[in-house]
Design an enzyme around this catalytic site. Sequence first.
Site, short mmCIF file in Angstrom:
data_model
loop_
_atom_site.label_atom_id
_atom_site.label_comp_id
_atom_site.label_asym_id
_atom_site.label_seq_id
_atom_site.Cartn_x
_atom_site.Cartn_y
_atom_site.Cartn_z
N TYR A 72 -47.52 32.61 -21.04
CA TYR A 72 -46.86 33.48 -22.02
C TYR A 72 -46.85 34.93 -21.53
CZ TYR A 72 -45.32 35.25 -26.52
OH TYR A 72 -44.60 35.84 -27.52
N PHE A 124 -16.81 46.04 -21.75
CA PHE A 124 -16.65 44.60 -21.98
C PHE A 124 -16.75 44.32 -23.49
CE2 PHE A 124 -18.32 40.22 -22.28
CZ PHE A 124 -17.18 39.59 -21.81
N ASP A 125 -16.20 43.20 -23.95
CA ASP A 125 -16.12 42.97 -25.41
C ASP A 125 -17.47 42.90 -26.11
OD1 ASP A 125 -16.32 40.53 -24.06
OD2 ASP A 125 -15.39 39.39 -25.66
N ASP A 215 -23.25 48.93 -16.52
CA ASP A 215 -23.25 47.53 -16.92
C ASP A 215 -23.03 46.79 -15.60
OD1 ASP A 215 -22.51 44.96 -17.51
OD2 ASP A 215 -21.18 45.47 -19.16
N ALA A 217 -23.28 43.57 -14.50
CA ALA A 217 -23.10 42.12 -14.41
C ALA A 217 -22.57 41.71 -13.02
CB ALA A 217 -22.15 41.64 -15.50
N LYS A 258 -23.94 36.26 -13.89
CA LYS A 258 -22.87 36.54 -12.93
C LYS A 258 -23.48 36.71 -11.54
CE LYS A 258 -20.79 37.67 -16.99
NZ LYS A 258 -21.49 37.60 -18.28
N HIS A 450 -12.13 35.92 -31.11
CA HIS A 450 -11.48 35.00 -30.17
C HIS A 450 -12.26 33.71 -29.94
CE1 HIS A 450 -14.19 37.46 -27.81
NE2 HIS A 450 -14.16 36.55 -26.86
N1 F0G Z 1 -20.94 42.89 -19.40
C1 F0G Z 1 -19.93 42.35 -18.70
C2 F0G Z 1 -19.15 43.20 -17.76
C3 F0G Z 1 -19.61 41.00 -18.87
O1 F0G Z 1 -18.60 40.49 -18.19
C4 F0G Z 1 -20.38 40.22 -19.76
C5 F0G Z 1 -20.07 38.81 -19.99
C6 F0G Z 1 -21.44 40.82 -20.45
C7 F0G Z 1 -21.70 42.17 -20.24
C8 F0G Z 1 -22.29 40.05 -21.43
O2 F0G Z 1 -23.14 39.21 -20.76
O3 F0G Z 1 -22.44 36.90 -21.43
O4 F0G Z 1 -24.67 37.35 -20.40
O5 F0G Z 1 -24.21 38.07 -22.70
N2 F0G Z 1 -19.02 38.28 -19.61
C9 F0G Z 1 -18.65 36.88 -19.72
C10 F0G Z 1 -17.23 36.71 -19.27
C11 F0G Z 1 -18.94 36.25 -21.02
O6 F0G Z 1 -16.71 35.60 -19.44
O7 F0G Z 1 -16.65 37.64 -18.72
P1 F0G Z 1 -23.63 37.80 -21.36
#
Ligand code: F0G
Length: 458
Positions: A72, A124-125, A215, A217, A258, A450
């Site tokens: 843990y 990102f969304d 960010d 990713a 990613k 979406h």
């Molecule tokens: N930032 C970026 C640039 C992303 O593309 C994503 C996720 C996230 C943050 C959020 O990360 O999914 O681990 O919680 N992108 C995926 C996509 C979902 O299909 O582009 P997460």
Amino acid sequence: MKLPFAEPYKIKMVEPIRRNTRAEREKWIKQAKYNLFNLRSDQVFIDLLTDSGTGAMSDRQWSEMMIGDESYAGASSYFKMKNAIQEITGFTYFLPTHQGRAAENVLFSAMISEGDLIPGNSHFDTTKGHIEYRKAKAIDCTIDEAFDTSVDHPFKGDIDLIKLKAVLENNPKEKIPLIIITATCNSSGGQPVSMRNIKAVSEMAGQYGIPLFIDGARFAENAYFIKKKEDGYADAGIREIVREMFSVVDGMTMSSKKDAIVNMGGFIALNSETLFDKAKTYNILFEGYISYGGMSGRDMNALAQGLYEGTDFNYLDSRIRQVGYLGMKLREAGIPVQFPFGGHAIFVDAKRFLPHIPKEEYVAQTLAIELYIESGVRGVEIGTLLADRDPVTRENRYPILELLRLTIPRRVYTKNHMDYVAAGLINVFDRHLEIKKGFKIVKEAPILRHFTIELERL
Ligand code: F0G
């Protein structure tokens, strides 16, 4: 003869996928209420919905899974992940989280309040969702070139410094808790941000005393593009470029699904001890104790190994060349796509593909559905459905670009699969004038609609 390019790995394990018929696909997509997220994976032949958590782990990563430490607190897996993050990013502190949006949730809980403004390059969304959930506002300062798919610009993820300066100049400093650079910029087409731009934004952020976060990713893919396209970086190593990118910012959020090539995981890395202490509490509240943050020990091990593999030049070269190969095939057929090609996906310009379908009928979603019916290939809409409604007026937000994203999972599909995808989309292109109508919404959620939206054919 010049020896051709070939992938720097071979395949040890395979997973069967099944082709299906057009009649089956027409039935299934109707049952799915014309939402591709509602399809079962076995109803899809080639799945280009996302590159998130869909990559193939290596034999080294699977070996690491076997020696994960599930204690843990104070697990060796935690330290393995910490060392990898420190070595690769250079940040002092880190917090594990179960995925990228969880990192956003934890960090933003510590930084963002109601009424704040967060400038960036096409957030990102989920980033935008977490900002708006806190009644704050994401301000898009991406360069204009990003919104014209036919304009050739090497770094369409760049922030427009004039737009950014206007935000910083015209608002009180206390209202701007941070600036976020998304690298590569997913929403504008997996487009990279140049080192020059990152440094210029960092300098401006410094002048105004505002923290700057990346960010990250797809930070490794961003570094690859800097090496390939930016003056002065041709001879630099990927990890060297990565360290330089992160050396001029205050921290990062990471979706490890990613560029760390794992199926689940994320983290926050940063330099400020004060902010780390503040975020720590939210991490424990939302994610788990700070030495695992929603991940199991084996996942942290695989993530650590994945960070090294994801920042290997030969791997990145094969990955981004594969994406480019699909892009080139589509471009040669006259299909309008975001150009230059991004790192993780090819973005088809749906407004130019289906110019006769009005934006009110969800052009990119219409194209995504047609491609699925034609070929069993599942892409994803990056358009009006994703853009959601304005939180205040509740009107549809119509983005400048309506895109169909064909997202390539890492180390999963072959060149033949890319040829199949291209053929499917070319067939749709050949009959695009026969597609007369789009769709209407019959049910939607108030935020991030979406994922669960239900549609009907017009
Ligand atoms: N930032 C970026 C640039 C992303 O593309 C994503 C996720 C996230 C943050 C959020 O990360 O999914 O681990 O919680 N992108 C995926 C996509 C979902 O299909 O582009 P997460």
